[in-house]
Scaffold this motif. Sequence first.
Motif, PDB file in Angstrom:
ATOM      1  N   GLU A   8       0.831  -1.209   0.000  1.00 55.85           N
ATOM      2  CA  GLU A   8       0.000   0.000   0.000  1.00 55.85           C
ATOM      3  C   GLU A   8       0.864   1.258   0.000  1.00 55.85           C
ATOM      4  N   GLN A   9       1.893   1.267   0.837  1.00 59.40           N
ATOM      5  CA  GLN A   9       2.781   2.423   0.938  1.00 59.40           C
ATOM      6  C   GLN A   9       3.465   2.730  -0.389  1.00 59.40           C
ATOM      7  N   HIS A  10       3.871   1.687  -1.106  1.00 55.70           N
ATOM      8  CA  HIS A  10       4.580   1.875  -2.369  1.00 55.70           C
ATOM      9  C   HIS A  10       3.649   2.076  -3.566  1.00 55.70           C
ATOM     10  N   GLY A  11       2.349   1.968  -3.337  1.00 52.23           N
ATOM     11  CA  GLY A  11       1.392   2.304  -4.382  1.00 52.23           C
ATOM     12  C   GLY A  11       0.900   1.155  -5.235  1.00 52.23           C
ATOM     13  N   TRP A  12       1.307  -0.071  -4.926  1.00 55.00           N
ATOM     14  CA  TRP A  12       0.897  -1.198  -5.764  1.00 55.00           C
ATOM     15  C   TRP A  12      -0.597  -1.478  -5.644  1.00 55.00           C
ATOM     16  N   THR A  13      -1.135  -1.443  -4.441  1.00 56.56           N
ATOM     17  CA  THR A  13      -2.552  -1.767  -4.270  1.00 56.56           C
ATOM     18  C   THR A  13      -3.449  -0.726  -4.913  1.00 56.56           C
ATOM     19  N   GLY A  14      -2.905   0.451  -5.177  1.00 55.23           N
ATOM     20  CA  GLY A  14      -3.699   1.503  -5.806  1.00 55.23           C
ATOM     21  C   GLY A  14      -3.796   1.403  -7.313  1.00 55.23           C
ATOM     22  N   ILE A  15      -2.960   0.539  -7.935  1.00 52.13           N
ATOM     23  CA  ILE A  15      -2.943   0.491  -9.401  1.00 52.13           C
ATOM     24  C   ILE A  15      -3.322  -0.866  -9.975  1.00 52.13           C
ATOM     25  N   CYS A  16      -3.412  -1.896  -9.137  1.00 55.46           N
ATOM     26  CA  CYS A  16      -3.694  -3.227  -9.687  1.00 55.46           C
ATOM     27  C   CYS A  16      -4.074  -4.176  -8.560  1.00 55.46           C
ATOM     28  N   LYS A  17      -4.504  -5.369  -8.958  1.00 56.43           N
ATOM     29  CA  LYS A  17      -4.740  -6.432  -7.988  1.00 56.43           C
ATOM     30  C   LYS A  17      -3.385  -6.941  -7.493  1.00 56.43           C
ATOM     31  N   VAL A  18      -3.317  -7.292  -6.213  1.00 59.79           N
ATOM     32  CA  VAL A  18      -2.080  -7.766  -5.595  1.00 59.79           C
ATOM     33  C   VAL A  18      -2.363  -9.061  -4.845  1.00 59.79           C
ATOM     34  N   ASP A  19      -1.419  -9.965  -4.892  1.00 58.57           N
ATOM     35  CA  ASP A  19      -1.544 -11.255  -4.205  1.00 58.57           C
ATOM     36  C   ASP A  19      -0.215 -11.591  -3.539  1.00 58.57           C
ATOM     37  N   ILE A  20      -0.202 -11.680  -2.219  1.00 61.39           N
ATOM     38  CA  ILE A  20       0.963 -12.181  -1.494  1.00 61.39           C
ATOM     39  C   ILE A  20       0.768 -13.696  -1.397  1.00 61.39           C
ATOM     40  N   MET A  21       1.462 -14.412  -2.253  1.00 66.25           N
ATOM     41  CA  MET A  21       1.074 -15.790  -2.552  1.00 66.25           C
ATOM     42  C   MET A  21       1.282 -16.774  -1.412  1.00 66.25           C
ATOM     43  N   ASP A  22       2.159 -16.451  -0.461  1.00 69.76           N
ATOM     44  CA  ASP A  22       2.337 -17.393   0.654  1.00 69.76           C
ATOM     45  C   ASP A  22       1.584 -16.947   1.895  1.00 69.76           C
ATOM     46  N   GLU A  23       0.631 -16.038   1.713  1.00 75.41           N
ATOM     47  CA  GLU A  23      -0.207 -15.593   2.831  1.00 75.41           C
ATOM     48  C   GLU A  23      -0.919 -16.778   3.478  1.00 75.41           C
ATOM     49  N   ALA A  24      -1.326 -17.731   2.652  1.00 70.05           N
ATOM     50  CA  ALA A  24      -2.058 -18.903   3.159  1.00 70.05           C
ATOM     51  C   ALA A  24      -1.207 -20.166   3.120  1.00 70.05           C
ATOM     52  N   GLY A  25       0.116 -19.994   3.081  1.00 67.71           N
ATOM     53  CA  GLY A  25       0.983 -21.158   3.116  1.00 67.71           C
ATOM     54  C   GLY A  25       1.745 -21.371   1.819  1.00 67.71           C
ATOM     55  N   GLU A  26       2.268 -22.578   1.660  1.00 69.87           N
ATOM     56  CA  GLU A  26       3.138 -22.871   0.525  1.00 69.87           C
ATOM     57  C   GLU A  26       2.764 -24.211  -0.089  1.00 69.87           C
ATOM     58  N   THR A  27       3.297 -24.429  -1.278  1.00 70.42           N
ATOM     59  CA  THR A  27       3.153 -25.713  -1.944  1.00 70.42           C
ATOM     60  C   THR A  27       4.502 -26.078  -2.541  1.00 70.42           C
ATOM     61  N   ALA A  28       4.700 -27.359  -2.824  1.00 71.53           N
ATOM     62  CA  ALA A  28       6.000 -27.837  -3.287  1.00 71.53           C
ATOM     63  C   ALA A  28       5.954 -28.180  -4.772  1.00 71.53           C
ATOM     64  N   LEU A  29       6.935 -27.670  -5.517  1.00 72.45           N
ATOM     65  CA  LEU A  29       7.102 -28.038  -6.922  1.00 72.45           C
ATOM     66  C   LEU A  29       8.319 -28.959  -7.036  1.00 72.45           C
ATOM     67  N   PRO A  30       8.194 -30.048  -7.775  1.00 70.84           N
ATOM     68  CA  PRO A  30       9.310 -30.995  -7.873  1.00 70.84           C
ATOM     69  C   PRO A  30      10.408 -30.497  -8.807  1.00 70.84           C
ATOM     70  N   ILE A  31      11.644 -30.851  -8.479  1.00 73.08           N
ATOM     71  CA  ILE A  31      12.797 -30.597  -9.350  1.00 73.08           C
ATOM     72  C   ILE A  31      13.583 -31.911  -9.414  1.00 73.08           C
ATOM     73  N   PRO A  32      13.091 -32.887 -10.161  1.00 72.03           N
ATOM     74  CA  PRO A  32      13.689 -34.230 -10.099  1.00 72.03           C
ATOM     75  C   PRO A  32      15.161 -34.271 -10.484  1.00 72.03           C
ATOM     76  N   ASN A  33      15.601 -33.359 -11.347  1.00 72.54           N
ATOM     77  CA  ASN A  33      16.991 -33.377 -11.790  1.00 72.54           C
ATOM     78  C   ASN A  33      17.769 -32.168 -11.279  1.00 72.54           C
ATOM     79  N   GLY A  34      17.319 -31.615 -10.157  1.00 72.87           N
ATOM     80  CA  GLY A  34      17.994 -30.456  -9.596  1.00 72.87           C
ATOM     81  C   GLY A  34      19.428 -30.745  -9.202  1.00 72.87           C
ATOM     82  N   LYS A  35      20.274 -29.757  -9.367  1.00 72.18           N
ATOM     83  CA  LYS A  35      21.681 -29.911  -9.000  1.00 72.18           C
ATOM     84  C   LYS A  35      21.860 -29.964  -7.482  1.00 72.18           C
ATOM     85  N   ARG A  36      21.102 -29.150  -6.766  1.00 72.18           N
ATOM     86  CA  ARG A  36      21.271 -29.043  -5.312  1.00 72.18           C
ATOM     87  C   ARG A  36      19.991 -29.326  -4.534  1.00 72.18           C
TER      88      ARG A  36
END
Length: 289
Positions: free
Chosen positions: A85-113
């Motif tokens: 709000e302070q930086h003006g984002w909520t005044g110009i568009c829809k905003v979503d803080i995506m981990d407000e309700a938690g997280e989900t896991a995406l797989p990286i089967p061939n990840g290096k680390r």
Amino acid sequence: MAKPSVYFTKQITPEKMIELFKVLGRELPGAVAVKLHSGEVGNQNFIRPEFLKPIIDDVSGTVVECNTAYEGQRNTTEKHWATMEQHGWTGICKVDIMDEAGETALPIPNGKRIQVNYVGANLANYDSLLVLSHFKGHPMGGYGGALKNISIGIASSHGKAYIHGAGDPEKIWTADHDSFLESMADAAKSIMDHFDGRIAFLNVMCNLSVDCDCCAVAADPEMADIGILASLDPVALDQACLDLVYASDDPGKESLIERITSRNGVHTIEAAADLGIGSREYTLVSLDQ
């Protein structure tokens, strides 16, 4: 195989952002998430909402962010909403803080680390992704661009610590440095796989500080703005930005180059290319006459 195209203009305007996006020729279907950097309170260099509003409106997008893993004004949902709000984002568009309700896991089967990437749970609500990155330096990564924006940027608060710690959140500030960079590449791979061709990237090369927009106290830029670049390949895009910095005749580039090289910033690009995310070779196409 043809080299990916990276489109470029020296003109840094909202209109050119839209023009570059259109040149990519990629339709972003359904609900469009727009990933950008909301800016830490006190930072003077982040790209302002007024500049990005036209392209956000063009795709009917929702600005998405996740909470940070370090102290500041964006490390809790309550403070992050206040910053939005302070930086003006909520005044110009829809905003979503995506981990407000938690997280989900995406797989990286061939990840290096890392073999999993913890992202904001609300990412599942979006069909496609427009990535608007402010290219500049970064205290840990050396530089911040498209790859960082889809890795650390989309990770949940816990997920950010997980990437930084190369799989061990307790080692957020102490993990082997190259392992951290490779973990960023791993996380970026999971996002590319998740959206599977429903993703596009723009990097804005302005306010070229050695520090990230996540820094409340950031260094002022020492080199002049360069322009806007766009691509469907985030590896080619970030590589092109690095190449433009190195090729510049601006003497102010030395501090930014020192930051990039001292943190081995190019290694994120190397690791991402090795994972098959994209190509370090590209064709630069100027839109300027």
